[in-house]
Design a protein around this motif. Sequence first.
Motif, PDB file in Angstrom:
ATOM      1  N   ARG A 140       0.852  -1.199   0.000  1.00  0.00           N
ATOM      2  CA  ARG A 140       0.000   0.000   0.000  1.00  0.00           C
ATOM      3  C   ARG A 140       0.882   1.241   0.000  1.00  0.00           C
ATOM      4  O   ARG A 140       1.769   1.387   0.838  1.00  0.00           O
ATOM      5  CB  ARG A 140      -0.925   0.010   1.205  1.00  0.00           C
ATOM      6  CG  ARG A 140      -1.950   1.152   1.172  1.00  0.00           C
ATOM      7  CD  ARG A 140      -2.919   1.017   2.347  1.00  0.00           C
ATOM      8  NE  ARG A 140      -3.993   1.991   2.232  1.00  0.00           N
ATOM      9  CZ  ARG A 140      -3.914   3.258   2.667  1.00  0.00           C
ATOM     10  NH1 ARG A 140      -2.790   3.678   3.250  1.00  0.00           N
ATOM     11  NH2 ARG A 140      -4.929   4.087   2.525  1.00  0.00           N
ATOM     12  N   SER A 142       0.636   5.269   0.196  1.00  0.00           N
ATOM     13  CA  SER A 142      -0.193   6.448   0.464  1.00  0.00           C
ATOM     14  C   SER A 142       0.618   7.737   0.393  1.00  0.00           C
ATOM     15  O   SER A 142       0.050   8.820   0.509  1.00  0.00           O
ATOM     16  CB  SER A 142      -0.843   6.326   1.854  1.00  0.00           C
ATOM     17  OG  SER A 142       0.160   6.289   2.867  1.00  0.00           O
ATOM     18  N   GLN A 143       1.949   7.609   0.200  1.00  0.00           N
ATOM     19  CA  GLN A 143       2.793   8.799   0.138  1.00  0.00           C
ATOM     20  C   GLN A 143       3.877   8.604  -0.920  1.00  0.00           C
ATOM     21  O   GLN A 143       4.571   7.588  -0.942  1.00  0.00           O
ATOM     22  CB  GLN A 143       3.448   9.073   1.496  1.00  0.00           C
ATOM     23  CG  GLN A 143       4.356  10.301   1.504  1.00  0.00           C
ATOM     24  CD  GLN A 143       4.954  10.561   2.874  1.00  0.00           C
ATOM     25  OE1 GLN A 143       4.596   9.903   3.849  1.00  0.00           O
ATOM     26  NE2 GLN A 143       5.861  11.526   2.949  1.00  0.00           N
ATOM     27  N   SER A 148       0.797  13.115  -0.045  1.00  0.00           N
ATOM     28  CA  SER A 148       0.270  12.104   0.874  1.00  0.00           C
ATOM     29  C   SER A 148      -1.227  11.968   0.653  1.00  0.00           C
ATOM     30  O   SER A 148      -1.833  12.698  -0.137  1.00  0.00           O
ATOM     31  CB  SER A 148       0.587  12.482   2.324  1.00  0.00           C
ATOM     32  OG  SER A 148       0.027  13.744   2.648  1.00  0.00           O
ATOM     33  N   GLU A 151      -3.943   6.483  -2.419  1.00  0.00           N
ATOM     34  CA  GLU A 151      -4.380   5.095  -2.214  1.00  0.00           C
ATOM     35  C   GLU A 151      -3.978   4.286  -3.441  1.00  0.00           C
ATOM     36  O   GLU A 151      -4.706   4.206  -4.429  1.00  0.00           O
ATOM     37  CB  GLU A 151      -5.882   5.005  -1.979  1.00  0.00           C
ATOM     38  CG  GLU A 151      -6.328   3.593  -1.610  1.00  0.00           C
ATOM     39  CD  GLU A 151      -7.820   3.498  -1.361  1.00  0.00           C
ATOM     40  OE1 GLU A 151      -8.274   2.424  -0.928  1.00  0.00           O
ATOM     41  OE2 GLU A 151      -8.527   4.493  -1.602  1.00  0.00           O
ATOM     42  N   THR A 178      -3.674  -1.001  -8.290  1.00  0.00           N
ATOM     43  CA  THR A 178      -4.677  -0.243  -7.541  1.00  0.00           C
ATOM     44  C   THR A 178      -6.090  -0.584  -7.988  1.00  0.00           C
ATOM     45  O   THR A 178      -6.968  -0.864  -7.160  1.00  0.00           O
ATOM     46  CB  THR A 178      -4.424   1.262  -7.709  1.00  0.00           C
ATOM     47  OG1 THR A 178      -3.096   1.564  -7.271  1.00  0.00           O
ATOM     48  CG2 THR A 178      -5.425   2.071  -6.903  1.00  0.00           C
TER      49      THR A 178
END
Length: 211
Positions: A140, A142-143, A148, A151, A178
């Motif tokens: 995963r 996220s940043q 940031s 997803e 994704t």
Amino acid sequence: IRGRLIISDVDERAVLKERLRDYKENAERSSIMFLSLGGFILLFVVPLTLMVQRYIGATRKTLMVEQQVSREIVQHAPIGIVQMGADFQIKDVNPIFESFLSGTESVIGTSIWDLLPELPRDELTNTVNSGTPAILKGIRISQIGNRSGLESYWDIAAWPMMEAGKARSLILLIEDMTNMAILSRQKEVLQQTIAHDLKSPLIASNYLIQA
């Protein structure tokens, strides 16, 4: 004394003639040897040199073609590719990986941990230390850099490039999963909803039957 001088002079002349004859024979032998050597060079060394030069040229051309093909594959591969040093400093990326960055400035020379802090540090460090490839599923993200709240889910293959028994660089092959992860999660939610909706009337029917 005069006779002895005459005899000595005659002997010296004979010796001198013999030495001159030896020098002449040696010079002729040397000339023949150099001519033979020159003929050998012309007959064997020159063609061999030409063949070696032609082989080197063909090998160099083949290597250039292979490098060009490899570069084309990397540039147009449908997955993100990142090349890093053993110190995890980014050396090169392909256009697909650049598209993951979405406008982030050039990352060449940046540490992969500064760009992607959520990558599994222990697994990648072990890959470099042991020289063993690693497959990382469903990471995963996220940043990315300063951005940031993302997803994304990536499947990553880490491949060390070995030299003299040590990893001199590390290649990351990144596939963006994704959409598949989101669809899989939606599928699970749908299945749970259907199961719940089917379970409710069945429970009510069961209560009615028991009554």
